[in-house]
Scaffold this motif. Structure first.
Motif, PDB file in Angstrom:
ATOM      1  N   GLU A 172      45.456  42.493  56.111  1.00 37.15           N
ATOM      2  CA  GLU A 172      44.560  41.842  55.315  1.00 37.15           C
ATOM      3  C   GLU A 172      45.665  41.663  54.366  1.00 37.15           C
ATOM      4  OE1 GLU A 172      41.108  43.466  53.578  1.00 37.15           O
ATOM      5  OE2 GLU A 172      41.038  44.684  56.029  1.00 37.15           O
ATOM      6  N   VAL A 173      45.888  39.261  54.676  1.00 34.93           N
ATOM      7  CA  VAL A 173      47.367  39.281  54.356  1.00 34.93           C
ATOM      8  C   VAL A 173      46.688  38.888  52.574  1.00 34.93           C
ATOM      9  CG1 VAL A 173      48.900  37.039  53.519  1.00 34.93           C
ATOM     10  CG2 VAL A 173      47.664  37.776  56.050  1.00 34.93           C
ATOM     11  N   GLY A 174      45.435  38.860  51.693  1.00 33.98           N
ATOM     12  CA  GLY A 174      45.199  38.808  50.756  1.00 33.98           C
ATOM     13  C   GLY A 174      46.196  40.632  49.874  1.00 33.98           C
ATOM     14  N   SER A 175      46.229  41.313  50.199  1.00 32.80           N
ATOM     15  CA  SER A 175      46.024  42.426  49.737  1.00 32.80           C
ATOM     16  C   SER A 175      47.690  42.676  49.079  1.00 32.80           C
ATOM     17  CB  SER A 175      46.617  43.937  50.318  1.00 32.80           C
ATOM     18  OG  SER A 175      45.301  43.702  50.241  1.00 32.80           O
ATOM     19  N   VAL A 176      48.685  41.279  49.169  1.00 34.39           N
ATOM     20  CA  VAL A 176      50.248  40.965  49.315  1.00 34.39           C
ATOM     21  C   VAL A 176      50.035  40.103  47.825  1.00 34.39           C
ATOM     22  CG1 VAL A 176      52.157  40.500  49.109  1.00 34.39           C
ATOM     23  CG2 VAL A 176      51.541  41.564  51.167  1.00 34.39           C
ATOM     24  N   HIS A 177      50.191  41.038  46.950  1.00 36.48           N
ATOM     25  CA  HIS A 177      50.258  39.635  44.927  1.00 36.48           C
ATOM     26  C   HIS A 177      51.919  39.127  45.112  1.00 36.48           C
ATOM     27  CE1 HIS A 177      46.378  41.376  44.924  1.00 36.48           C
ATOM     28  NE2 HIS A 177      46.608  42.161  45.135  1.00 36.48           N
ATOM     29  N   HIS A 178      51.855  38.364  46.720  1.00 30.42           N
ATOM     30  CA  HIS A 178      53.379  38.279  46.232  1.00 30.42           C
ATOM     31  C   HIS A 178      53.464  36.609  46.730  1.00 30.42           C
ATOM     32  CE1 HIS A 178      57.126  40.751  45.815  1.00 30.42           C
ATOM     33  NE2 HIS A 178      55.405  41.140  45.321  1.00 30.42           N
TER      34      HIS A 178
ATOM     35  N   ILE B 128      52.953  48.938  29.161  1.00 28.00           N
ATOM     36  CA  ILE B 128      52.476  49.692  30.117  1.00 28.00           C
ATOM     37  C   ILE B 128      52.548  48.656  31.716  1.00 28.00           C
ATOM     38  CG2 ILE B 128      50.827  50.793  30.319  1.00 28.00           C
ATOM     39  CD1 ILE B 128      51.525  52.451  28.501  1.00 28.00           C
ATOM     40  N   ALA B 129      53.428  48.927  31.981  1.00 26.14           N
ATOM     41  CA  ALA B 129      53.717  48.083  33.631  1.00 26.14           C
ATOM     42  C   ALA B 129      52.721  47.864  34.435  1.00 26.14           C
ATOM     43  CB  ALA B 129      54.602  48.963  34.324  1.00 26.14           C
ATOM     44  N   SER B 130      51.816  48.598  34.114  1.00 29.80           N
ATOM     45  CA  SER B 130      50.887  48.811  35.266  1.00 29.80           C
ATOM     46  C   SER B 130      49.279  47.996  35.050  1.00 29.80           C
ATOM     47  CB  SER B 130      49.840  50.290  35.327  1.00 29.80           C
ATOM     48  OG  SER B 130      49.474  50.641  33.737  1.00 29.80           O
ATOM     49  N   TYR B 131      49.082  47.586  34.075  1.00 26.56           N
ATOM     50  CA  TYR B 131      48.335  46.381  33.000  1.00 26.56           C
ATOM     51  C   TYR B 131      48.879  44.870  33.506  1.00 26.56           C
ATOM     52  CZ  TYR B 131      46.057  50.315  30.804  1.00 26.56           C
ATOM     53  OH  TYR B 131      45.630  51.059  30.093  1.00 26.56           O
ATOM     54  N   HIS B 132      50.413  44.984  33.275  1.00 23.69           N
ATOM     55  CA  HIS B 132      51.047  43.701  33.920  1.00 23.69           C
ATOM     56  C   HIS B 132      50.941  43.802  35.757  1.00 23.69           C
ATOM     57  CE1 HIS B 132      53.060  44.122  29.672  1.00 23.69           C
ATOM     58  NE2 HIS B 132      53.283  43.272  30.429  1.00 23.69           N
ATOM     59  N   VAL B 133      51.158  44.587  35.856  1.00 29.50           N
ATOM     60  CA  VAL B 133      50.496  44.590  37.420  1.00 29.50           C
ATOM     61  C   VAL B 133      49.134  43.784  37.629  1.00 29.50           C
ATOM     62  CG1 VAL B 133      50.351  45.434  39.897  1.00 29.50           C
ATOM     63  CG2 VAL B 133      52.443  45.932  38.008  1.00 29.50           C
ATOM     64  N   LEU B 134      48.128  44.787  36.825  1.00 29.27           N
ATOM     65  CA  LEU B 134      46.634  44.285  37.287  1.00 29.27           C
ATOM     66  C   LEU B 134      46.730  43.205  37.194  1.00 29.27           C
ATOM     67  CD1 LEU B 134      44.075  47.441  35.226  1.00 29.27           C
ATOM     68  CD2 LEU B 134      43.917  46.064  37.228  1.00 29.27           C
ATOM     69  N   LEU B 135      46.720  42.434  35.888  1.00 22.92           N
ATOM     70  CA  LEU B 135      46.743  40.696  35.478  1.00 22.92           C
ATOM     71  C   LEU B 135      47.170  39.817  36.085  1.00 22.92           C
ATOM     72  CD1 LEU B 135      45.798  39.255  33.097  1.00 22.92           C
ATOM     73  CD2 LEU B 135      48.540  39.505  31.783  1.00 22.92           C
ATOM     74  N   SER B 136      49.140  40.056  36.836  1.00 20.61           N
ATOM     75  CA  SER B 136      49.514  39.537  37.798  1.00 20.61           C
ATOM     76  C   SER B 136      48.914  39.683  38.637  1.00 20.61           C
ATOM     77  CB  SER B 136      50.508  39.671  37.854  1.00 20.61           C
ATOM     78  OG  SER B 136      51.147  39.652  39.615  1.00 20.61           O
TER      79      SER B 136
ATOM     80  N   ASP C 211      51.288  29.957  38.359  1.00 20.98           N
ATOM     81  CA  ASP C 211      51.616  29.947  37.819  1.00 20.98           C
ATOM     82  C   ASP C 211      51.862  30.783  36.975  1.00 20.98           C
ATOM     83  OD1 ASP C 211      49.291  28.951  37.647  1.00 20.98           O
ATOM     84  OD2 ASP C 211      49.766  27.256  36.102  1.00 20.98           O
ATOM     85  N   SER C 212      50.205  30.878  36.770  1.00 19.81           N
ATOM     86  CA  SER C 212      49.794  32.419  35.717  1.00 19.81           C
ATOM     87  C   SER C 212      51.066  33.608  36.206  1.00 19.81           C
ATOM     88  CB  SER C 212      48.443  32.840  35.951  1.00 19.81           C
ATOM     89  OG  SER C 212      47.744  31.688  35.448  1.00 19.81           O
ATOM     90  N   VAL C 213      50.828  33.892  37.550  1.00 21.09           N
ATOM     91  CA  VAL C 213      51.325  35.241  38.481  1.00 21.09           C
ATOM     92  C   VAL C 213      53.368  35.115  37.582  1.00 21.09           C
ATOM     93  CG1 VAL C 213      52.409  35.992  40.167  1.00 21.09           C
ATOM     94  CG2 VAL C 213      49.583  35.298  39.963  1.00 21.09           C
ATOM     95  N   GLU C 214      53.201  33.341  37.627  1.00 14.29           N
ATOM     96  CA  GLU C 214      54.960  34.114  37.568  1.00 14.29           C
ATOM     97  C   GLU C 214      54.848  34.045  36.011  1.00 14.29           C
ATOM     98  OE1 GLU C 214      58.497  34.101  37.904  1.00 14.29           O
ATOM     99  OE2 GLU C 214      57.555  34.007  39.521  1.00 14.29           O
ATOM    100  N   LYS C 215      54.445  33.270  35.055  1.00  8.08           N
ATOM    101  CA  LYS C 215      54.669  33.532  33.359  1.00  8.08           C
ATOM    102  C   LYS C 215      54.407  35.237  33.027  1.00  8.08           C
ATOM    103  CE  LYS C 215      52.729  29.428  31.773  1.00  8.08           C
ATOM    104  NZ  LYS C 215      51.206  28.727  31.532  1.00  8.08           N
TER     105      LYS C 215
END
Length: 571
Positions: A483-489, A401-409, A419-423
């Motif tokens: 609020e730059v923190g909102s971008v998860h990149h 399920i994509a949304s759970y991966h997004v949450l985790l990331s 590093d974990s985001v990349e994983k």
DNA sequence: GTAGGGTTAG
């Protein structure tokens, strides 16, 4: 079983005739045990058994839920008629076996058996409930091209009656293709098929999904104008439509005017208030329901818990939850959805450990929804330790399920663990899990305008971006900082800010400010959860423009007015 | 002759 034995059991003094068997079958439609005996009688009677007899038997078995046995009989038959195929296809749908239902349809068509008008509604219902992977497979198998199975079936039908239209429109709504449903509704009018209450219910439901309040009201009014009697289901659907468009006031007026209200009417109101952030109204209505309304059901309680969750009412949530448990009513015992809601109440307010032990103490096996709620809370509170546990469970239960991966990331990103985001991203790429693209939509003059992030495709694009620049200028001087923190990149700061500036909801808001008449609220629908920066941005622009902005995101509403939001920044 | 479509939650 021997014939004599059967006869004895059924107290028949003489060998049965076909007539007797047929009568018996009709009489036994609700007694599975006797059905088996009668089947034995049929087989051992030595009569040349007519198909109609087996047909009746099979139909009875399906009603009783024994599709396996029905299928066995079916497979033994020589050239079953369409009615029988239909019966079994329906049987699978009714017993929550959509895959088997569609497979059987596939076999039917490969054998060259022509489906009739009854086949269609069954297959459509089944294909609406089909898991995605299966729909794709089936489409491939039939070489139907890029249209869905249901679409193909519908378009190739010789005669489309009202029920055919209704079942297709309903299926589209249930599958989430609301605009397709509305397009069909329109086509139906052109084909001069007069809609009935069932059609209107689906159309209203589609409008609710799309947030099209005006179109919905028009559909309702014109149906009444055409002399259609309104019924309680139509009225409930309309209540829900209003609520899903953020119009709690209109919903309440309609609710108060209703001559009859059932448990769905009350629950719709309570849920509607809850997702609109009006928890007091939701809970007040619930207590009125306890005094003068119908008996609440489990959906009602879900609404009550939602109300607590959206307002952060932790102790009240705990109290309602134990009230449900202590009621000792077997039908109302908390289900997984209630547990998810409770985990959300606890977790989102920061009681992560309590939420975790709450899950560990569940009397039923927690599902992905429950762990997902915990992961969501961990992402907000940056609790990587518990979040990791939740994520491990999630990947066992719902691996792709994509949304759970997004949450985790997002959780890792907000904790700075790139590093974990990349994983997580790597895992998504490997498993071909695609993030759902964010979009926002807004209704104007009975048309829906859709915007994606950084979208340039809209005809008014240049004035939209101009308006956006103007807004940034104005709110910048009032103290707005992105609020730059909102971008998860994990990218450069400027790039982060550049992406933030053109989020789809901001484009939709600029479009709304240009086009929606000044006295009407601006209603925006977003398919995902909104970000902190957009939320802040909307507060500012509601202040400078003196406009009410209503935004529905993935799970709730935000009503912005004069610089504040109805969610009180808790969402 | 028999059977089909609709509202809240996910």
């Amino acid at each position: 079983m021997m014939l004599a034995e059967c006869r004895q059991k059924l107290s028949l003094p003489f060998p049965p005739t076909k007539q007797t068997l047929a009568t018996l079958l009709k009489a036994c439609s609700s007694q599975p045990h006797q059905l088996t005996q009668i089947h034995a009688l049929v087989l051992t009677s030595g009569l040349s058994v007519k198909n109609s007899l087996i047909t009746q038997l099979l139909a009875n078995l399906v009603i009783l839920g024994d599709v396996q046995y029905a299928r066995k009989l079916f497979d033994e038959m020589h050239k079953p008629r369409v009615f029988l195929w239909n019966t079994l296809i329906r049987g699978y749908v009714k017993n929550d076996m959509p895959v088997e239902s569609v497979s059987l349809y596939g076999r039917m068509s490969s054998l060259g058996v022509r489906p009739d008008g009854f086949t269609f509604p069954f297959v459509v219902k089944a294909s609406a409930e089909l898991p995605d992977s299966w729909a794709a497979l089936t489409i491939h198998a039939h070489v139907f091209g890029d249209v869905g199975l249901a679409d193909y079936l519908f378009e190739t039908m010789i005669e489309r009656d009202l029920v055919a239209w209704n079942s297709f429109i309903a299926a589209c709504v249930q599958m989430g293709y609301a605009s397709k449903a509305l397009a069909l509704f329109h086509r139906m009018g052109l084909a001069r098929i007069k809609p009935d209450a069932v059609t209107i219910v689906s159309a209203l439901s589609a409008c609710g999904q799309l947030g099209c309040l005006n179109i919905g009201n028009k559909i309702f009014d014109s149906a009444l104008y055409d002399g259609m009697e309104s019924n309680i289901i139509v009225e409930n659907a309309r209540l829900d439509m209003c609520m899903k468009c953020g119009s709690t006031h209109m919903a309440r007026t309609l609710f108060d005017e209703m001559r009859l209200r059932n448990v769905v009417s009350w629950s719709t109101m309570i849920l509607g208030y809850a997702v609109n952030g009006k928890s007091e109204e939701a809970l007040a209505l619930f207590s009125r329901m306890q005094n003068e309304g119908p008996k609440p059901n489990y959906v009602t309680y879900l609404g009550v818990l939602f109300a607590c969750s959206h307002a952060g009412l932790v102790s009240q949530g705990r109290a309602y939850f134990s009230y449900i448990v202590d009621s000792n009513d077997q039908n109302l015992q908390p289900r997984r959805e209630h547990y998810s809601c409770m985990v959300d109440i606890l977790g989102r307010s920061g009681h992560i450990e309590e939420a975790y032990s709450f899950i560990m103490g569940m009397p039923i096996e927690p599902d992905a929804g429950v762990w997902g709620a915990l992961l969501g809370a961990c992402a907000i509170h940056k609790n990587v330790k518990v979040g990791q546990v939740a994520a491990d469970k999630l990947f066992e239960l719902a691996a792709d399920i994509a949304s759970y991966h997004v949450l985790l990331s997002n959780m890792y990103a907000s904790a700075g663990r790139w590093d974990s985001v990349e994983k997580v991203r790597l895992r998504m790429r490997k498993k071909c899990i695609k993030k759902v693209a964010a979009y926002s939509s807004i209704e104007l003059n009975s048309e829906v305008h859709v915007f994606y992030t950084g979208d340039n495709s809209h005809p008014q694009s240049s004035s939209i971006y101009q308006k956006l620049e103007d807004l940034y200028m104005q709110i910048g001087s009032l103290g707005y900082i992105s609020e730059v923190g909102s971008v998860h990149h994990d990218v450069e700061m400027e790039e982060k800010e550049a992406m933030l500036r053109v989020h789809s909801e901001k484009l939709a808001a600029a479009f709304g400010l240009i086009n929606v008449e000044p006295e009407s609220p601006i209603r925006i629908i977003k398919n995902l959860r909104t970000c902190d920066d957009c939320h802040n941005f909307f507060k500012f622009i509601s202040r400078i423009s003196m406009r009410e902005i209503i935004m529905r995101d993935k799970s709730r509403f935000h009503h912005f007015r004069n610089g504040t939001c109805s969610c009180k920044d808790f969402w």
